[in-house]
Motif scaffolding. Structure first.
Motif, mmCIF file in Angstrom:
data_model
loop_
_atom_site.group_PDB
_atom_site.id
_atom_site.type_symbol
_atom_site.label_atom_id
_atom_site.label_comp_id
_atom_site.label_asym_id
_atom_site.label_seq_id
_atom_site.Cartn_x
_atom_site.Cartn_y
_atom_site.Cartn_z
ATOM 1 N N GLY A 163 57.045 51.817 65.946
ATOM 2 C CA GLY A 163 57.781 51.985 67.188
ATOM 3 C C GLY A 163 58.046 53.437 67.521
ATOM 4 O O GLY A 163 57.825 53.890 68.651
ATOM 5 N N VAL A 164 58.497 54.201 66.533
ATOM 6 C CA VAL A 164 58.829 55.612 66.766
ATOM 7 C C VAL A 164 57.579 56.420 67.112
ATOM 8 O O VAL A 164 57.598 57.264 68.010
ATOM 9 N N LEU A 165 56.486 56.154 66.395
ATOM 10 C CA LEU A 165 55.260 56.910 66.622
ATOM 11 C C LEU A 165 54.387 56.294 67.709
ATOM 12 O O LEU A 165 53.363 56.880 68.078
ATOM 13 N N ASN A 166 54.769 55.091 68.201
ATOM 14 C CA ASN A 166 53.987 54.378 69.218
ATOM 15 C C ASN A 166 52.526 54.266 68.806
ATOM 16 O O ASN A 166 51.606 54.533 69.572
ATOM 17 N N GLU A 215 68.242 51.443 70.859
ATOM 18 C CA GLU A 215 67.670 52.783 71.036
ATOM 19 C C GLU A 215 66.174 52.790 70.720
ATOM 20 O O GLU A 215 65.398 53.492 71.380
ATOM 21 N N LEU A 216 65.770 52.013 69.718
ATOM 22 C CA LEU A 216 64.344 51.922 69.402
ATOM 23 C C LEU A 216 63.577 51.294 70.562
ATOM 24 O O LEU A 216 62.457 51.710 70.876
ATOM 25 N N ASP A 217 64.175 50.314 71.220
ATOM 26 C CA ASP A 217 63.541 49.714 72.402
ATOM 27 C C ASP A 217 63.315 50.767 73.490
ATOM 28 O O ASP A 217 62.267 50.777 74.154
ATOM 29 N N PHE A 228 65.428 44.063 67.881
ATOM 30 C CA PHE A 228 66.389 43.353 67.032
ATOM 31 C C PHE A 228 65.763 42.103 66.401
ATOM 32 O O PHE A 228 65.745 41.973 65.165
ATOM 33 N N PRO A 229 65.225 41.160 67.195
ATOM 34 C CA PRO A 229 64.573 40.008 66.558
ATOM 35 C C PRO A 229 63.326 40.390 65.773
ATOM 36 O O PRO A 229 62.984 39.740 64.783
#
Length: 339
Positions: free
Chosen positions: A88-91, A218-220, A281-282
């Protein structure tokens, strides 16, 4: 916006699937305790867990299989959630703890800690965290300097993994007793664990998972892109660093007792993203459960497939994850964008 294909399952369906995964964790856990070279009836397993058993079967459950099961649950959940965060962070759907040097960085730090302070076992999860964090930051720095292509990150990770692995070999060459069961550590596995050895990593993983879940919104937003996140008031740079630190803590704690297990952080997040979508989250909860199930089942297979002989857990996991990674690389090459 991420180009990964996502699921259209609603909230009811998502949490229904999570409930199914929780049930699978329970069933696979009971099977892991009951089956092996010495089969133990389920009623004896339950009696042992409730403190009502006695004899050799109870000893096998409590002192051999239960720590091993707990190791599978902890390592599977930690590595899978670390994969969710890193991707997620690095996409980048190709990113995973074992792919971009996080696991091997943690392994080098663990080897150094054991060589320099053999009696400080409780500190190995923290040393592994520092090694994992150093690994992910170095790979990120190299990839950004070399270019933004997704494959660049993978190639940088492969290079750093080789360097860290050479470092582990050097430490073991000079201090042969630094890593007990060095071959098992390199392949990855949960043999010969004890609850005392798991305890420090348990607390690191629990705290990191709670913090990761608290930052799921925030990750979203990060998945929308760095510029979009900043326009919404997020400090994207510091948030990315904080999330990568959590991923390093999760992967490092798992490596400290389970060795260099691969593919959990790649395989599980992709499957769960396909089933549940990208909502963090899920996705984190389902990945934690899915990773726990995957390692528990692979550990059971490793004990049963050639019983009474045992195949290392890391070998079984690589036989499952290796073909998946090749398929994913080919899919990216064709422009499929992953899941």
């Amino acid at each position: 916006m991420s180009s990964w294909r996502t699921s259209s399952v609603g909230n009811k369906g998502r949490y229904g699937l999570i409930a199914v995964l929780a049930g699978l964790v329970l069933l696979s856990g009971v099977a892991n305790l009951a089956f092996g070279a010495v089969p133990i009836p389920t009623r004896e397993v339950i009696a042992a867990l409730l403190g009502r058993g006695e004899g050799a079967q109870t000893a096998i459950v409590l002192y051999a299989r239960l720590p091993r099961l707990c190791g599978c649950l902890l390592a599977g959940a930690a590595l899978a959630c670390a994969g969710v965060i890193i991707q997620g962070v690095l996409n980048n759907p190709l990113a995973a703890p074992n792919v971009i040097g996080v696991n091997s960085g943690a392994g080098l730090a663990t080897a150094l800690c054991c060589a320099l302070a053999p009696g400080a076992v409780r500190w190995t999860p923290f040393a592994a965290f520092l090694g994992a964090l150093a690994g992910v930051l170095l790979v990120l720095f190299i990839a950004e300097r070399a270019g933004a292509a997704r494959i660049t990150l993978v190639l940088a990770g492969v290079a750093m993994s080789s360097i860290f692995s050479a470092g582990i070999d050097a430490v073991v060459t000079f201090v042969p007793d630094a890593l007990a069961g060095y071959t098992d550590f390199r392949i990855g596995g949960v043999k010969n664990l004890s609850m005392a050895r798991l305890a420090p990593a348990f607390w690191v993983i629990v705290v990191a998972l709670i913090l990761a879940l608290s930052l799921s919104n925030e990750l979203d937003l990060l998945l929308l892109g760095r510029e979009t996140a900043q326009s919404l008031g997020l400090q994207a740079k510091w948030l990315r660093l904080a999330l990568l630190m959590l991923a390093a803590a999760l992967a490092g704690a798992a490596v400290s007792f389970a060795g260099l297990l691969g593919f959990v952080g790649l395989l599980v997040p992709h499957i769960m993203r396909r089933l549940l979508g990208e909502e963090s989250f899920p996705l984190l909860i389902s990945s934690a459960l899915g990773g726990a199930v995957l390692l528990t089942v692979c550990d059971l297979v490793s004990r049963l497939i050639f019983s009474p002989f045992e195949l290392p857990l890391g070998v079984v996991l690589s036989l499952v994850g290796g073909p998946f990674f090749i398929w994913l690389l080919l899919r990216q090459r064709r422009g499929g964008g992953g899941f």
